[in-house]
Design a protein around this motif. Structure first.
Motif, mmCIF file in Angstrom:
data_model
loop_
_atom_site.group_PDB
_atom_site.id
_atom_site.type_symbol
_atom_site.label_atom_id
_atom_site.label_comp_id
_atom_site.label_asym_id
_atom_site.label_seq_id
_atom_site.Cartn_x
_atom_site.Cartn_y
_atom_site.Cartn_z
ATOM 1 N N ALA A 10 -0.197 22.166 -1.252
ATOM 2 C CA ALA A 10 -1.503 21.660 -2.586
ATOM 3 C C ALA A 10 -2.170 20.441 -1.754
ATOM 4 O O ALA A 10 -3.486 20.447 -2.514
ATOM 5 C CB ALA A 10 -0.597 20.893 -3.594
ATOM 6 N N GLY A 11 -1.941 19.884 -0.850
ATOM 7 C CA GLY A 11 -2.873 18.731 -0.464
ATOM 8 C C GLY A 11 -2.345 18.256 1.000
ATOM 9 O O GLY A 11 -0.909 18.442 1.111
ATOM 10 N N ALA A 12 -3.006 17.619 1.800
ATOM 11 C CA ALA A 12 -2.556 17.453 3.342
ATOM 12 C C ALA A 12 -3.259 16.060 3.441
ATOM 13 O O ALA A 12 -4.475 15.736 3.157
ATOM 14 C CB ALA A 12 -2.794 18.180 4.254
ATOM 15 N N GLY A 13 -2.772 15.050 4.446
ATOM 16 C CA GLY A 13 -3.196 13.934 4.863
ATOM 17 C C GLY A 13 -2.997 13.853 6.342
ATOM 18 O O GLY A 13 -1.719 14.231 6.944
ATOM 19 N N PHE A 14 -4.082 13.497 7.093
ATOM 20 C CA PHE A 14 -3.770 13.367 8.582
ATOM 21 C C PHE A 14 -4.312 12.034 9.176
ATOM 22 O O PHE A 14 -5.619 11.795 8.723
ATOM 23 C CB PHE A 14 -4.700 14.525 9.063
ATOM 24 N N GLY A 15 -3.339 11.236 9.592
ATOM 25 C CA GLY A 15 -3.679 10.037 10.169
ATOM 26 C C GLY A 15 -3.683 10.246 11.688
ATOM 27 O O GLY A 15 -2.514 10.560 12.345
ATOM 28 N N GLU A 42 -7.256 14.902 3.450
ATOM 29 C CA GLU A 42 -7.943 13.806 3.973
ATOM 30 C C GLU A 42 -7.685 13.600 5.549
ATOM 31 O O GLU A 42 -6.551 13.617 5.875
ATOM 32 C CB GLU A 42 -7.654 12.618 3.094
ATOM 33 N N LEU A 43 -8.727 13.012 6.143
ATOM 34 C CA LEU A 43 -8.672 12.741 7.703
ATOM 35 C C LEU A 43 -9.105 11.339 7.968
ATOM 36 O O LEU A 43 -10.054 10.817 7.445
ATOM 37 C CB LEU A 43 -9.537 13.382 8.461
ATOM 38 N N VAL A 44 -8.137 10.334 8.391
ATOM 39 C CA VAL A 44 -8.056 9.062 8.795
ATOM 40 C C VAL A 44 -7.542 8.489 10.107
ATOM 41 O O VAL A 44 -6.999 9.558 10.549
ATOM 42 C CB VAL A 44 -7.498 8.227 7.633
ATOM 43 N N ASN A 45 -7.958 7.522 10.560
ATOM 44 C CA ASN A 45 -7.372 7.174 11.747
ATOM 45 C C ASN A 45 -5.931 6.808 11.581
ATOM 46 O O ASN A 45 -5.440 6.397 10.332
ATOM 47 C CB ASN A 45 -8.158 5.756 12.055
ATOM 48 N N ASP A 46 -5.221 6.844 12.532
ATOM 49 C CA ASP A 46 -3.634 6.736 12.484
ATOM 50 C C ASP A 46 -3.286 5.281 12.119
ATOM 51 O O ASP A 46 -2.473 5.016 11.632
ATOM 52 C CB ASP A 46 -3.110 7.155 13.917
ATOM 53 N N GLY A 47 -4.238 4.236 12.404
ATOM 54 C CA GLY A 47 -4.114 2.940 11.774
ATOM 55 C C GLY A 47 -4.068 2.666 10.512
ATOM 56 O O GLY A 47 -3.623 1.649 9.969
ATOM 57 N N VAL A 48 -4.450 3.451 9.572
ATOM 58 C CA VAL A 48 -4.481 3.497 8.162
ATOM 59 C C VAL A 48 -3.368 3.944 7.697
ATOM 60 O O VAL A 48 -2.943 3.387 6.615
ATOM 61 C CB VAL A 48 -5.885 4.532 7.738
ATOM 62 N N ASN A 49 -2.472 4.805 8.485
ATOM 63 C CA ASN A 49 -1.323 5.383 7.973
ATOM 64 C C ASN A 49 -0.352 4.216 7.525
ATOM 65 O O ASN A 49 0.343 4.320 6.533
ATOM 66 C CB ASN A 49 -0.371 6.478 8.891
ATOM 67 N N GLY A 50 -0.226 3.146 8.384
ATOM 68 C CA GLY A 50 0.789 2.160 8.210
ATOM 69 C C GLY A 50 0.361 1.213 7.040
ATOM 70 O O GLY A 50 0.938 0.810 6.389
ATOM 71 N N LEU A 51 -1.125 1.234 7.073
ATOM 72 C CA LEU A 51 -1.829 0.383 5.740
ATOM 73 C C LEU A 51 -1.531 1.025 4.574
ATOM 74 O O LEU A 51 -0.898 0.342 3.597
ATOM 75 C CB LEU A 51 -3.128 0.190 6.140
#
Length: 161
Positions: A10-15, A42-51
């Motif tokens: 249904a949805g995905a997020g990629f850090g 959504e695509l973000v930098n991997d540093g956003v995952n922990g945040l």
């Protein structure tokens, strides 16, 4: 591995490590496209995952130190801050490879007699398989030997001793 098809997602997020600047966006979208997803993502930098994972409402600071390091933060007003995330080139130290590089500097200083001998020399000899300091310096200079982030574990343990 989950045994589901792409159309069941249904949805995905990629850090993603390496997604640091707008110019990186298209190449990362192309890589994600190979998954055949039909859902929003959504695509973000991997540093956003922990945040996002570690802070209520996504407000706070995430500092990651693995192979290299990264730091991202978001305030109550939605403003974000970050480091470049590209290590020593930008003066950003703290990950495993940066610790290994700093250890190499100290080994070099000892070899050229700027400082007294250091136990770090044996750590780097063991990690690379070099015979001695000359072989180490030559092998690293000629890319016959390489430093790896895991060396940081031995460097930190030596510092504790």
């Amino acid at each position: 591995m989950a045994g589901i098809s792409a159309n069941e997602i249904a949805g995905a997020g990629f850090g993603i490590a390496g997604y640091d600047f707008p110019s990186d966006h298209e190449s990362h979208l192309q890589a994600i496209a190979t998954l055949g997803l039909t859902c929003p993502f959504e695509l973000v930098n991997d540093g956003v995952n922990g945040l996002l994972a570690g802070a209520d409402r996504g407000i706070g600071v995430n500092v990651t130190a693995g192979s290299s390091n990264n730091c991202r933060g978001r305030g109550r007003d939605g403003r974000e801050g970050r480091i470049v995330g590209n290590g020593p080139t930008f003066g950003e130290f703290g990950g495993g490879i940066e610790i290994a590089i700093k250890a190499l500097a100290m080994v070099n200083y000892a070899w050229i007699k700027r400082i007294p001998p250091t136990k770090l020399t044996q750590i780097l000899l063991n990690a690379t398989g070099a015979k001695d300091e000359v072989d180490l310096m030559e092998g690293l200079s000629n890319e016959q030997y390489h430093l790896f982030p895991f060396i940081a574990v031995d460097v930190i343990n030596a510092a504790r001793r």
